[in-house]
Design a protein around this motif. Structure first.
Motif, PDB file in Angstrom:
ATOM      1  N   LEU A  53       0.828  -1.207   0.000  1.00 17.52           N
ATOM      2  CA  LEU A  53       0.000   0.000   0.000  1.00 17.52           C
ATOM      3  C   LEU A  53       0.861   1.256   0.000  1.00 17.52           C
ATOM      4  O   LEU A  53       0.636   2.182  -0.784  1.00 17.52           O
ATOM      5  CB  LEU A  53      -0.919   0.004   1.221  1.00 17.52           C
ATOM      6  CG  LEU A  53      -2.069  -0.996   1.210  1.00 17.52           C
ATOM      7  CD1 LEU A  53      -2.795  -0.949   2.549  1.00 17.52           C
ATOM      8  CD2 LEU A  53      -3.034  -0.700   0.079  1.00 17.52           C
ATOM      9  N   ALA A  54       1.858   1.289   0.891  1.00 17.75           N
ATOM     10  CA  ALA A  54       2.745   2.455   0.969  1.00 17.75           C
ATOM     11  C   ALA A  54       3.535   2.608  -0.323  1.00 17.75           C
ATOM     12  O   ALA A  54       3.728   3.719  -0.827  1.00 17.75           O
ATOM     13  CB  ALA A  54       3.688   2.310   2.165  1.00 17.75           C
ATOM     14  N   THR A  99       2.604   1.624  -3.280  1.00 19.99           N
ATOM     15  CA  THR A  99       1.674   2.085  -4.318  1.00 19.99           C
ATOM     16  C   THR A  99       1.432   3.581  -4.213  1.00 19.99           C
ATOM     17  O   THR A  99       1.381   4.290  -5.224  1.00 19.99           O
ATOM     18  CB  THR A  99       0.337   1.322  -4.216  1.00 19.99           C
ATOM     19  OG1 THR A  99       0.572  -0.068  -4.464  1.00 19.99           O
ATOM     20  CG2 THR A  99      -0.680   1.837  -5.225  1.00 19.99           C
ATOM     21  N   ARG A 100       1.278   4.087  -2.994  1.00 19.90           N
ATOM     22  CA  ARG A 100       1.073   5.524  -2.816  1.00 19.90           C
ATOM     23  C   ARG A 100       2.276   6.323  -3.322  1.00 19.90           C
ATOM     24  O   ARG A 100       2.117   7.405  -3.899  1.00 19.90           O
ATOM     25  CB  ARG A 100       0.796   5.842  -1.345  1.00 19.90           C
ATOM     26  CG  ARG A 100      -0.616   5.481  -0.895  1.00 19.90           C
ATOM     27  CD  ARG A 100      -0.948   6.066   0.457  1.00 19.90           C
ATOM     28  NE  ARG A 100      -0.223   5.389   1.520  1.00 19.90           N
ATOM     29  CZ  ARG A 100      -0.688   4.341   2.178  1.00 19.90           C
ATOM     30  NH1 ARG A 100      -1.875   3.838   1.876  1.00 19.90           N
ATOM     31  NH2 ARG A 100       0.022   3.782   3.152  1.00 19.90           N
ATOM     32  N   THR A 126       1.875   6.120  -7.270  1.00 18.94           N
ATOM     33  CA  THR A 126       0.761   6.898  -7.837  1.00 18.94           C
ATOM     34  C   THR A 126       0.862   8.383  -7.485  1.00 18.94           C
ATOM     35  O   THR A 126       0.237   9.217  -8.144  1.00 18.94           O
ATOM     36  CB  THR A 126      -0.597   6.348  -7.359  1.00 18.94           C
ATOM     37  OG1 THR A 126      -0.655   6.404  -5.924  1.00 18.94           O
ATOM     38  CG2 THR A 126      -0.777   4.911  -7.815  1.00 18.94           C
ATOM     39  N   ARG A 144      -8.157   3.162  -3.045  1.00 24.22           N
ATOM     40  CA  ARG A 144      -8.025   4.582  -2.701  1.00 24.22           C
ATOM     41  C   ARG A 144      -6.589   5.061  -2.895  1.00 24.22           C
ATOM     42  O   ARG A 144      -6.349   6.233  -3.158  1.00 24.22           O
ATOM     43  CB  ARG A 144      -8.457   4.828  -1.249  1.00 24.22           C
ATOM     44  CG  ARG A 144      -9.949   4.722  -1.013  1.00 24.22           C
ATOM     45  CD  ARG A 144     -10.297   5.117   0.406  1.00 24.22           C
ATOM     46  NE  ARG A 144      -9.939   6.500   0.659  1.00 24.22           N
ATOM     47  CZ  ARG A 144     -10.763   7.530   0.471  1.00 24.22           C
ATOM     48  NH1 ARG A 144     -11.968   7.325  -0.001  1.00 24.22           N
ATOM     49  NH2 ARG A 144     -10.380   8.757   0.730  1.00 24.22           N
ATOM     50  N   SER A 145      -5.638   4.148  -2.751  1.00 23.62           N
ATOM     51  CA  SER A 145      -4.228   4.515  -2.895  1.00 23.62           C
ATOM     52  C   SER A 145      -3.831   4.694  -4.350  1.00 23.62           C
ATOM     53  O   SER A 145      -2.712   5.118  -4.645  1.00 23.62           O
ATOM     54  CB  SER A 145      -3.334   3.443  -2.254  1.00 23.62           C
ATOM     55  OG  SER A 145      -3.548   3.379  -0.861  1.00 23.62           O
ATOM     56  N   GLU A 164      -8.529   0.238   0.843  1.00 24.92           N
ATOM     57  CA  GLU A 164      -7.440   1.213   0.893  1.00 24.92           C
ATOM     58  C   GLU A 164      -6.553   1.123  -0.346  1.00 24.92           C
ATOM     59  O   GLU A 164      -6.012   2.129  -0.813  1.00 24.92           O
ATOM     60  CB  GLU A 164      -6.596   1.011   2.152  1.00 24.92           C
ATOM     61  CG  GLU A 164      -5.550   2.089   2.375  1.00 24.92           C
ATOM     62  CD  GLU A 164      -6.148   3.478   2.497  1.00 24.92           C
ATOM     63  OE1 GLU A 164      -5.500   4.437   2.021  1.00 24.92           O
ATOM     64  OE2 GLU A 164      -7.257   3.608   3.034  1.00 24.92           O
ATOM     65  N   TYR A 214      -7.441  -4.819   3.207  1.00 29.67           N
ATOM     66  CA  TYR A 214      -6.773  -3.698   2.571  1.00 29.67           C
ATOM     67  C   TYR A 214      -7.279  -3.380   1.159  1.00 29.67           C
ATOM     68  O   TYR A 214      -6.767  -2.464   0.518  1.00 29.67           O
ATOM     69  CB  TYR A 214      -5.270  -3.956   2.496  1.00 29.67           C
ATOM     70  CG  TYR A 214      -4.609  -4.065   3.842  1.00 29.67           C
ATOM     71  CD1 TYR A 214      -4.661  -3.024   4.759  1.00 29.67           C
ATOM     72  CD2 TYR A 214      -3.922  -5.224   4.194  1.00 29.67           C
ATOM     73  CE1 TYR A 214      -4.048  -3.122   5.993  1.00 29.67           C
ATOM     74  CE2 TYR A 214      -3.308  -5.332   5.442  1.00 29.67           C
ATOM     75  CZ  TYR A 214      -3.383  -4.278   6.335  1.00 29.67           C
ATOM     76  OH  TYR A 214      -2.781  -4.387   7.555  1.00 29.67           O
TER      77      TYR A 214
END
Length: 221
Positions: free
Chosen positions: A63-64, A66-67, A70, A97-98, A94, A91
């Motif tokens: 997730l981190a 990917t943020r 993006t 959203r990420s 999220e 997840y």
């Protein structure tokens, strides 16, 4: 040639995906990464078309990572597809959203994985079968008071209608049938709506549909 980066901390998983992808005439694995930090570093170096990103990885989770991808304007053309073991992974919400363009479970059938890679390169969002409706229900359950809908003012009435249909999970073909237009026309409306709203892909259009209040809980028909 579609260039793919594999990011997963399990070497066996990476090897399996590599064997499948490299066997395709239009796909090649550009690199592998065993953790999120390495993945981000390699993505910035190689700028692949698609990243298959495991959600749970050491050093920096998916997730981190990917943020970071993006959120980097220089990597706007890189599409991230999240991978996990369970369809109901906590997840998933999220991840979209990420900025992830898709979500797949690791035991996805080979043909579906290949379709996913090609689909996100074509600009479509991709979710495992059965996930889409649950994901939309999750958006509905978690939605707060709608944000100011100023952004929607730049859309035509037809574009708002199309955005709402995307928000309840309809494909371009289903939208075309609902509006009695051609699939190409439906796709054009979706594309124009994404451009006007600055949406990275179809998945983010779903997020915006809920956050703007255009689609509200219970509109899942």
């Amino acid at each position: 040639m579609i260039r793919v980066l594999l990011a997963d901390d399990q070497s066996l998983v990476r090897a399996g995906f590599r064997a499948l992808l490299d066997a395709q005439p239009d796909i090649e694995v550009a690199a592998e990464a065993a953790d999120g930090e390495e993945a981000v570093r390699r993505i910035r170096e190689l700028r692949p078309d698609v990243v298959l990103m495991d959600i749970r990885m050491p050093a920096l989770d998916g997730l981190a990572a990917t943020r970071k991808v993006t959120g980097d304007a220089g990597l706007k053309d890189v599409k991230v597809v999240m991978l996990t073991t369970f369809e109901l992974d906590e997840y998933v919400f999220e991840a979209i959203r990420s900025g992830a363009s898709g979500f797949l479970v690791k035991d996805t059938e080979p043909d579906e994985l290949l379709r996913a890679v090609r689909a996100v390169v074509a600009g479509d969002a991709l979710l495992s079968p059965g996930v889409t409706r649950r994901l939309i229900a999750e958006f509905a359950a978690r939605s707060k008071e709608p944000a100011a809908a100023d952004a929607l003012a730049r859309l035509t009435e037809r574009e708002r209608e199309v955005m709402a249909l995307v928000g309840i999970g309809l494909s371009n073909e289903e939208i075309a049938r609902r509006l009695v237009v051609s699939p190409l026309t439906a796709k054009t409306h979706v594309s124009r709506t994404m451009v006007k709203l600055g949406a990275r892909d179809r998945a983010q259009l779903v997020v915006l549909a809920y956050e703007s209040g255009l689609v509200r809980p219970g509109w899942l028909g």
